[in-house]
Scaffold this motif. Structure first.
Motif, PDB file in Angstrom:
ATOM      1  N   LEU A   1       8.937  27.286  23.002  1.00  0.00           N
ATOM      2  CA  LEU A   1       9.760  26.959  21.848  1.00  0.00           C
ATOM      3  C   LEU A   1       9.979  25.453  21.724  1.00  0.00           C
ATOM      4  N   GLU A   2      10.074  24.754  22.864  1.00  0.00           N
ATOM      5  CA  GLU A   2      10.240  23.301  22.801  1.00  0.00           C
ATOM      6  C   GLU A   2       8.992  22.648  22.222  1.00  0.00           C
ATOM      7  N   VAL A   3       7.816  23.160  22.626  1.00  0.00           N
ATOM      8  CA  VAL A   3       6.578  22.631  22.060  1.00  0.00           C
ATOM      9  C   VAL A   3       6.532  22.910  20.557  1.00  0.00           C
ATOM     10  N   MET A   4       6.945  24.118  20.165  1.00  0.00           N
ATOM     11  CA  MET A   4       6.945  24.457  18.739  1.00  0.00           C
ATOM     12  C   MET A   4       7.887  23.534  17.957  1.00  0.00           C
ATOM     13  N   ALA A   5       9.018  23.177  18.587  1.00  0.00           N
ATOM     14  CA  ALA A   5       9.952  22.262  17.922  1.00  0.00           C
ATOM     15  C   ALA A   5       9.296  20.904  17.675  1.00  0.00           C
ATOM     16  N   GLN A   6       8.525  20.437  18.663  1.00  0.00           N
ATOM     17  CA  GLN A   6       7.817  19.168  18.492  1.00  0.00           C
ATOM     18  C   GLN A   6       6.769  19.280  17.377  1.00  0.00           C
ATOM     19  N   ILE A   7       6.068  20.426  17.358  1.00  0.00           N
ATOM     20  CA  ILE A   7       5.080  20.629  16.300  1.00  0.00           C
ATOM     21  C   ILE A   7       5.756  20.673  14.944  1.00  0.00           C
ATOM     22  N   GLY A   8       6.917  21.319  14.878  1.00  0.00           N
ATOM     23  CA  GLY A   8       7.665  21.375  13.627  1.00  0.00           C
ATOM     24  C   GLY A   8       8.052  19.996  13.136  1.00  0.00           C
ATOM     25  N   ARG A   9       8.486  19.128  14.063  1.00  0.00           N
ATOM     26  CA  ARG A   9       8.854  17.762  13.663  1.00  0.00           C
ATOM     27  C   ARG A   9       7.633  16.992  13.168  1.00  0.00           C
ATOM     28  N   GLN A  10       6.499  17.179  13.836  1.00  0.00           N
ATOM     29  CA  GLN A  10       5.280  16.494  13.411  1.00  0.00           C
ATOM     30  C   GLN A  10       4.842  16.979  12.027  1.00  0.00           C
ATOM     31  N   LEU A  11       4.897  18.295  11.810  1.00  0.00           N
ATOM     32  CA  LEU A  11       4.515  18.826  10.505  1.00  0.00           C
ATOM     33  C   LEU A  11       5.472  18.346   9.425  1.00  0.00           C
ATOM     34  N   GLY A  12       6.751  18.176   9.789  1.00  0.00           N
ATOM     35  CA  GLY A  12       7.713  17.649   8.811  1.00  0.00           C
ATOM     36  C   GLY A  12       7.326  16.264   8.337  1.00  0.00           C
ATOM     37  N   ARG A  13       6.885  15.424   9.279  1.00  0.00           N
ATOM     38  CA  ARG A  13       6.447  14.076   8.886  1.00  0.00           C
ATOM     39  C   ARG A  13       5.216  14.144   7.992  1.00  0.00           C
ATOM     40  N   VAL A  14       4.315  15.077   8.303  1.00  0.00           N
ATOM     41  CA  VAL A  14       3.105  15.233   7.476  1.00  0.00           C
ATOM     42  C   VAL A  14       3.476  15.700   6.077  1.00  0.00           C
ATOM     43  N   VAL A  15       4.385  16.677   5.994  1.00  0.00           N
ATOM     44  CA  VAL A  15       4.820  17.165   4.681  1.00  0.00           C
ATOM     45  C   VAL A  15       5.447  16.035   3.875  1.00  0.00           C
ATOM     46  N   GLU A  16       6.266  15.192   4.511  1.00  0.00           N
ATOM     47  CA  GLU A  16       6.868  14.055   3.808  1.00  0.00           C
ATOM     48  C   GLU A  16       5.805  13.101   3.288  1.00  0.00           C
ATOM     49  N   ARG A  17       4.772  12.865   4.134  1.00  0.00           N
ATOM     50  CA  ARG A  17       3.698  11.978   3.682  1.00  0.00           C
ATOM     51  C   ARG A  17       2.948  12.572   2.493  1.00  0.00           C
ATOM     52  N   ILE A  18       2.628  13.871   2.575  1.00  0.00           N
ATOM     53  CA  ILE A  18       1.890  14.513   1.488  1.00  0.00           C
ATOM     54  C   ILE A  18       2.723  14.523   0.216  1.00  0.00           C
ATOM     55  N   HIS A  19       4.023  14.821   0.347  1.00  0.00           N
ATOM     56  CA  HIS A  19       4.891  14.816  -0.837  1.00  0.00           C
ATOM     57  C   HIS A  19       4.951  13.426  -1.460  1.00  0.00           C
ATOM     58  N   ALA A  20       5.012  12.395  -0.617  1.00  0.00           N
ATOM     59  CA  ALA A  20       5.041  11.026  -1.147  1.00  0.00           C
ATOM     60  C   ALA A  20       3.744  10.709  -1.870  1.00  0.00           C
ATOM     61  N   GLN A  21       2.608  11.119  -1.298  1.00  0.00           N
ATOM     62  CA  GLN A  21       1.325  10.883  -1.944  1.00  0.00           C
ATOM     63  C   GLN A  21       1.230  11.661  -3.260  1.00  0.00           C
ATOM     64  N   GLU A  22       1.707  12.915  -3.245  1.00  0.00           N
ATOM     65  CA  GLU A  22       1.682  13.717  -4.469  1.00  0.00           C
ATOM     66  C   GLU A  22       2.577  13.104  -5.538  1.00  0.00           C
ATOM     67  N   GLN A  23       3.726  12.566  -5.112  1.00  0.00           N
ATOM     68  CA  GLN A  23       4.625  11.939  -6.075  1.00  0.00           C
ATOM     69  C   GLN A  23       3.985  10.708  -6.703  1.00  0.00           C
ATOM     70  N   ILE A  24       3.315   9.902  -5.863  1.00  0.00           N
ATOM     71  CA  ILE A  24       2.631   8.712  -6.387  1.00  0.00           C
ATOM     72  C   ILE A  24       1.520   9.119  -7.349  1.00  0.00           C
ATOM     73  N   ALA A  25       0.760  10.154  -6.949  1.00  0.00           N
ATOM     74  CA  ALA A  25      -0.325  10.622  -7.821  1.00  0.00           C
ATOM     75  C   ALA A  25       0.236  11.197  -9.126  1.00  0.00           C
ATOM     76  N   HIS A  26       1.355  11.905  -9.021  1.00  0.00           N
ATOM     77  CA  HIS A  26       1.963  12.484 -10.225  1.00  0.00           C
ATOM     78  C   HIS A  26       2.447  11.378 -11.161  1.00  0.00           C
ATOM     79  N   GLN A  27       3.080  10.357 -10.585  1.00  0.00           N
ATOM     80  CA  GLN A  27       3.565   9.253 -11.414  1.00  0.00           C
ATOM     81  C   GLN A  27       2.413   8.520 -12.084  1.00  0.00           C
ATOM     82  N   ALA A  28       1.262   8.484 -11.406  1.00  0.00           N
ATOM     83  CA  ALA A  28       0.109   7.782 -11.977  1.00  0.00           C
ATOM     84  C   ALA A  28      -0.557   8.575 -13.090  1.00  0.00           C
ATOM     85  N   THR A  29      -0.340   9.880 -13.113  1.00  0.00           N
ATOM     86  CA  THR A  29      -1.055  10.719 -14.077  1.00  0.00           C
ATOM     87  C   THR A  29      -0.136  11.452 -15.039  1.00  0.00           C
ATOM     88  N   HIS A  30       1.177  11.208 -14.951  1.00  0.00           N
ATOM     89  CA  HIS A  30       2.110  11.904 -15.832  1.00  0.00           C
ATOM     90  C   HIS A  30       3.083  10.927 -16.476  1.00  0.00           C
TER      91      HIS A  30
END
Length: 609
Positions: A191-220
């Protein structure tokens, strides 16, 4: 052999030797167990690092949240050897967890019922395994789901389960859950390893959301949320390519709001922006209406975009006929019939729509846009709230207009423009009171052209400024020659028409003053004719310009009075010297007629003012 005298023989104690050997065996076993535990711990740690590295690499290469979560689910199942993994996503509207349709199943047939039930369910906070994670924000483990009263998916081939959250931007956005076929005790290290994986995936999701937001602003479009010109152009290129290959019918609609500038100028930009947002929502709703599929077919696709200002465009793909494109235009116009509430008041807004249909023949995106825009202007010429389908007649008319505009651009330098003067006479004695300067164009191929053949075209571009300046200078020069020749008997003042574009120039008084000085003409010998339409184009600039022109001594005439707005507030607000009654009232003038009554009223009002 004999023992020496005084030396005693030693006999080993078997029991003591046995105890010593046992201690050595225990010590050796303990060392081996320690070594084995250490090796196992190192191996487990290495495997955890391998798992973590695999998730990091896969997620960092992901361009979508779904792709990142799928990679994580597969990696965790591969590490734990648990046969079933699944990702829940947070529903932005309800806040519940719903299936993200992201699965890893070693035996799909075995878990088919479990998958079906899971995808049909949603989990609010506190309900079920996902809801437990949503409520606490931490990982959860169920050793045996058959003994867990809150686990609703029993008897479907799973026994043990654990789940952990993924947080992004301070919000829980997803929950990953995993299942084993047999009961399994909780593993705190896992479970501790899963918690670390969860935190890493959270950072990835934030990065993807930021990229999607930038792409959305550029095309909308930031104001309406619709696709912007960049995205629209890309979709148009794709649409044309697909239409050519499939032989389907595609159409482009170009929509322009009628008299949007009036609302923007009178109510302010905030009201104008609100109107654009409301119009965008009405158009969007018209395309997603429940009967859209019934009317246009299952395959019909629409892309709605704001093209700029008060212009909207719509791509229509997989249409059955040109009539479908017309029906879309009519649906838009019906959607706009309901008044818009702006600043507490209701306002009816209409739109002019140009339609161009591209069939199986190859058409370029630029030509389609041009033709749709041309058809829209043709619709606007016919009156507000109309649509027009582009055809060869419109094309010929557009090409002729382009040719006129191109030739008109060179007409002043080529000496092709002429000034004709229309006399203004007193009705009582027929004496010449003044003249009005009227521009004509001696076209090298078409002969003498009336202003209606080229002035409207010049008003759609900056050419009217060039044409207006030429007319003003020519009239001033001629008036100066008449004044020098005839003195007080000169037919002055000379009146010159001023377009809305000219009046919107803040520097107009300075331009007039400079021409008067260069031609040595008295300001009292010049009159400027304006229309009510030009007054409302930019009322504040118009009022200031007219006040400055009056201070120069120039006479101001209001042309075509009795048509358009004919607002008394204009007579009060602007420094008008005289009214020119529209010819529609004068040409039918006779005793006892309605026109006569109207003219008498206007004359009386003008006299009183």
């Amino acid at each position: 052999m004999r023992a020496r005298a005084g030396v005693r023989a030693l006999t080993p104690d078997p029991a003591m030797l046995e105890r010593r050997l046992e201690r050595e065996r225990l010590a050796r076993r303990e060392v081996e167990e320690i070594a084995e535990r250490t090796t196992r711990a190192l191996y487990d740690k290495q495997q955890e690092l391998v798992l973590f590295e695999a998730v990091v690499l896969a997620s960092n290469e992901s361009t979508t949240v779904e792709h990142a979560l799928r990679g994580a689910v597969e990696a965790v199942c591969g590490h734990t050897r648990w046969p079933l993994g699944h990702a829940h996503l947070r529903d932005p509207s309800s806040g519940d967890l719903v299936s993200g349709l992201i699965w890893h199943m070693e035996q799909p047939a075995l878990f088919a019922d479990f998958r079906r039930v899971t995808e049909e369910m949603s989990f609010p906070a506190g309900h079920g395994l996902p809801g437990r994670v949503l409520a606490t924000g931490g990982a959860a483990w169920i050793a045996d789901v058959e003994l867990d009263q809150d686990f609703a998916r029993k008897n479907l081939g799973v026994r043990a389960a654990f789940a952990f959250p993924i947080h992004a931007g301070g919000e829980l956005t997803a929950v990953l859950e995993f299942f084993a076929a047999g009961a399994t005790a909780p593993d705190a290290a896992l479970l501790e390893v899963m918690a670390q994986i969860g935190r890493q995936l959270g950072r990835v999701v934030e990065r993807i959301h930021a990229q999607e937001q930038i792409a959305h602003q550029a095309t909308h479009d930031s104001l309406t949320g619709l696709a912007n010109r960049l995205l629209f152009s890309d979709r148009l290129e794709q649409l044309l390519a697909h239409a050519e290959r499939r032989g389907s019918i595609a159409a482009l609609l170009f929509l322009d709001l009628d008299r949007f500038k009036d609302i923007n100028d009178t109510l302010g930009h905030n009201a104008g922006d609100q109107l654009l947002r409301d119009v965008a929502e009405r158009l969007r709703a018209a395309l997603r209406a429940s009967d859209t599929i019934a009317r246009f077919g299952v395959g019909a696709e629409f892309t709605l975009a704001r093209f700029g200002g008060d212009e909207f465009v719509v791509l229509c793909d997989e249409l059955a006929s040109e009539a479908d494109a017309v029906r879309v235009a009519e649906r838009f116009q019906r959607a706009l019939l309901v008044p818009f509430v702006l600043e507490g008041d209701e306002h009816v807004v209409t739109a002019s729509i140009g339609i161009v249909v591209a069939g199986t023949e190859h058409r370029e995106a630029a030509s389609l846009l041009r033709d749709a825009d041309t058809a829209m202007y043709r619709a606007k010429e016919r009156g507000p709230g109309r649509w027009e389908v582009f055809d060869e007649k419109i094309r010929s008319r557009a090409l002729a207009r382009v040719a006129i505009e191109r030739a008109l651009r060179h007409a002043p330098d080529a000496g092709e423009l002429r000034l004709h003067y229309q006399p203004v006479v007193a009705l009582d004695d027929g004496t010449l009171q003044a003249v009005e300067a009227l521009v004509r164009w001696e076209h090298p191929e078409r002969g003498l052209l009336h202003p209606r053949d080229f002035v409207p075209i010049s008003e759609e571009s900056a050419l009217i400024l060039q044409l207006g300046a030429w007319t003003l200078r020519g009239a001033c020069e001629q008036a100066g020659r008449w004044r020098a020749r005839f003195g007080d008997r000169a037919p002055l003042p000379v009146s010159v028409n001023v377009s809305a574009r000219q009046l919107a120039q803040a520097e107009l008084p300075a331009i007039v003053g400079q021409m008067l000085a260069e031609t040595r003409l008295s300001a009292s010998d010049l009159a400027l004719e304006i229309t009510e339409t030009s007054l409302i184009e930019d009322a504040s600039v118009a009022a200031e310009s007219l006040r400055e022109l009056k201070s120069l001594g120039v006479t101001i005439l209001l042309d075509d009075f009795g048509t358009g707005f004919s607002s008394l507030s204009h007579l009060q607000r602007f420094p008008i010297d005289a009214l020119k009654i529209d010819r529609s009232f004068v040409k039918g003038l006779r005793a006892g007629s309605d026109e006569c009554a109207i003219v008498r009223a206007i004359v009386a009002m003008a006299g009183a003012l």
